[in-house]
Design an enzyme around this catalytic site. Structure first.
Site, PDB file in Angstrom:
ATOM      1  N   ILE A   1       8.895  -0.779  -9.801  1.00 22.35           N
ATOM      2  CA  ILE A   1       7.671  -1.255 -10.443  1.00 22.35           C
ATOM      3  C   ILE A   1       7.137  -2.438  -9.631  1.00 22.35           C
ATOM      4  O   ILE A   1       7.874  -3.406  -9.398  1.00 22.35           O
ATOM      5  CB  ILE A   1       7.936  -1.721 -11.897  1.00 22.35           C
ATOM      6  CG1 ILE A   1       8.456  -0.563 -12.759  1.00 22.35           C
ATOM      7  CG2 ILE A   1       6.674  -2.340 -12.501  1.00 22.35           C
ATOM      8  CD1 ILE A   1       7.438   0.503 -13.059  1.00 22.35           C
ATOM      9  N   HIS A   2       5.865  -2.367  -9.207  1.00 20.02           N
ATOM     10  CA  HIS A   2       5.355  -3.480  -8.411  1.00 20.02           C
ATOM     11  C   HIS A   2       3.853  -3.735  -8.571  1.00 20.02           C
ATOM     12  O   HIS A   2       3.349  -4.757  -8.130  1.00 20.02           O
ATOM     13  CB  HIS A   2       5.637  -3.224  -6.927  1.00 20.02           C
ATOM     14  CG  HIS A   2       4.771  -2.157  -6.327  1.00 20.02           C
ATOM     15  ND1 HIS A   2       5.024  -0.822  -6.500  1.00 20.02           N
ATOM     16  CD2 HIS A   2       3.652  -2.229  -5.566  1.00 20.02           C
ATOM     17  CE1 HIS A   2       4.110  -0.115  -5.871  1.00 20.02           C
ATOM     18  NE2 HIS A   2       3.261  -0.939  -5.300  1.00 20.02           N
ATOM     19  N   ARG A   3       3.110  -2.813  -9.184  1.00 19.94           N
ATOM     20  CA  ARG A   3       1.653  -2.961  -9.209  1.00 19.94           C
ATOM     21  C   ARG A   3       1.225  -4.117 -10.111  1.00 19.94           C
ATOM     22  O   ARG A   3       1.858  -4.387 -11.133  1.00 19.94           O
ATOM     23  CB  ARG A   3       0.991  -1.659  -9.658  1.00 19.94           C
ATOM     24  CG  ARG A   3       1.165  -0.544  -8.634  1.00 19.94           C
ATOM     25  CD  ARG A   3       0.286   0.650  -8.937  1.00 19.94           C
ATOM     26  NE  ARG A   3       0.507   1.720  -7.967  1.00 19.94           N
ATOM     27  CZ  ARG A   3      -0.122   1.817  -6.805  1.00 19.94           C
ATOM     28  NH1 ARG A   3      -1.024   0.909  -6.467  1.00 19.94           N
ATOM     29  NH2 ARG A   3       0.135   2.824  -5.985  1.00 19.94           N
TER      30      ARG A   3
END
Length: 349
Positions: free
Chosen positions: A197-199
């Site tokens: 998860i990075h957005r």
């Protein structure tokens, strides 16, 4: 013929390798690495593992606000392109490095070739969406993964130079599997879900990131979370103690081989990544994408990939709903790069 490829972020290194292989003996390929991703685990390891040719130029631009980062890239790319006078410029995907290279090529009237064109999330709040639209509309050749991408471009009045060639990332996945390159990278863990998860819409707010971590922590299987440096830093800034999430094992960003190995050995994927939705499909792994939309709409067929965002209470149930059939031809047959190179050569003759 002399071609310059612009790279700078993790997904672009992955896409560049098959293209580099396809260029050998056909065209002179030079690369400009903008340094958009500069962490060792996000950059150097891909060149080392894949034994890619080191970049001809490395700019060390680093992170920053979108406008400042893109502007700095353009200034430096323009200097290099003016110096080496290439016959064409190749850009990949939808990052700020993509847009910077595309704008420089267009301003200098150098043929521009966009690999992974035609994708649309129809969410212009995503910087990637703006980057891909602008790049598509100034490209000379547009290499599109699927028929949906071709139609997206047609709807915007872009038809000249468009070719449906499949997905270049599939070239690499098939290469890795065929050569059994994951054998020495398989993790010790078993019976786990893999997560990335990075957005910004999932991380740029304490309550949102906390909600996602709590949802992961409640799953019945262990979660292995490959933690992007940006996500880790934000969790620290929010005073979120990652050790409180006892069902989640947080690990550093993985090399390409290790990342694929974790995915291959997992019981399913939870991600907001674009590329990993496809990799999960090709490896026949159930995917839950923590987004409201996806550019890779074909992966939603037969519920191979599911979109969840506002309400994550059904996350565990969706992960159990594994599709029965998989389309082996999804996004081509793994020979996209060769077709792209041949079309570029023909265009430049």
């Amino acid at each position: 013929m002399k071609i310059v490829a612009i790279i700078g972020a993790r997904p672009q290194f992955i896409k560049h390798f098959p293209f580099e292989l396809a260029c050998r003996g056909k065209v002179e390929l030079m690369t400009i690495h903008t340094g958009q991703h500069y962490d060792t685990n996000m950059s150097d390891v891909f060149f080392n593992q894949l034994k890619m040719t080191q970049p001809s130029y490395t700019l060390h631009i680093g992170s920053g606000a979108h406008g400042a980062q893109t502007g700095k890239m353009m200034i430096e790319i323009e200097k290099i392109v003016n110096d080496i006078t290439p016959d064409g410029v190749v850009v990949y995907g939808d990052t700020n490095s993509t847009l910077a290279g595309a704008l420089v090529a267009s301003k200098l009237h150098i043929p521009l070739f966009h690999i992974e064109a035609g994708l649309r999330s129809f969410n212009k709040k995503m910087p990637e969406e703006v980057n891909r639209i602008l790049t598509d509309h100034i490209s000379d050749l547009l290499f599109v993964p699927s028929a949906i991408g071709v139609q997206n471009l047609k709807n915007e009045g872009v038809e000249l130079g468009v070719s449906e060639v499949g997905d270049i990332m599939k070239d690499l996945v098939q290469y890795v599997i065929a050569n059994d390159l994951l054998k020495s990278h398989r993790p010790n863990e078993n019976d786990f879900f893999y997560t990335t998860i990075h957005r910004p819409y999932n991380t740029d707010g304490k309550e949102r990131l906390k909600y996602i971590l709590e949802a992961l922590n409640q799953l019945r299987k262990k979660v292995v979370f490959s933690l992007h440096p940006r996500t880790r830093n934000l969790a620290h800034n929010y005073d979120l103690n990652l050790e409180d999430y006892t069902n989640i094992k947080f690990i550093e960003p993985q090399s390409y081989f290790s990342n694929l190995a974790y995915l291959q050995c997992s019981a399913g994927l939870i991600t907001d990544s674009g590329g990993m939705q496809k990799e999960a499909y090709w490896l026949k792994k159930k995917c839950v994408t923590i987004r409201k939309e996806t550019e890779w709409k074909e992966t939603l067929n037969n519920s191979a990939n599911i979109l969840l965002f506002d309400d994550l209470s059904g996350l565990g149930k969706e992960l159990q709903n594994v599709p029965v059939g998989w389309d082996k031809t999804l996004y081509g047959h793994g020979k996209s790069a060769s077709e792209m190179v041949d079309k570029i050569i023909h265009f430049l003759k």
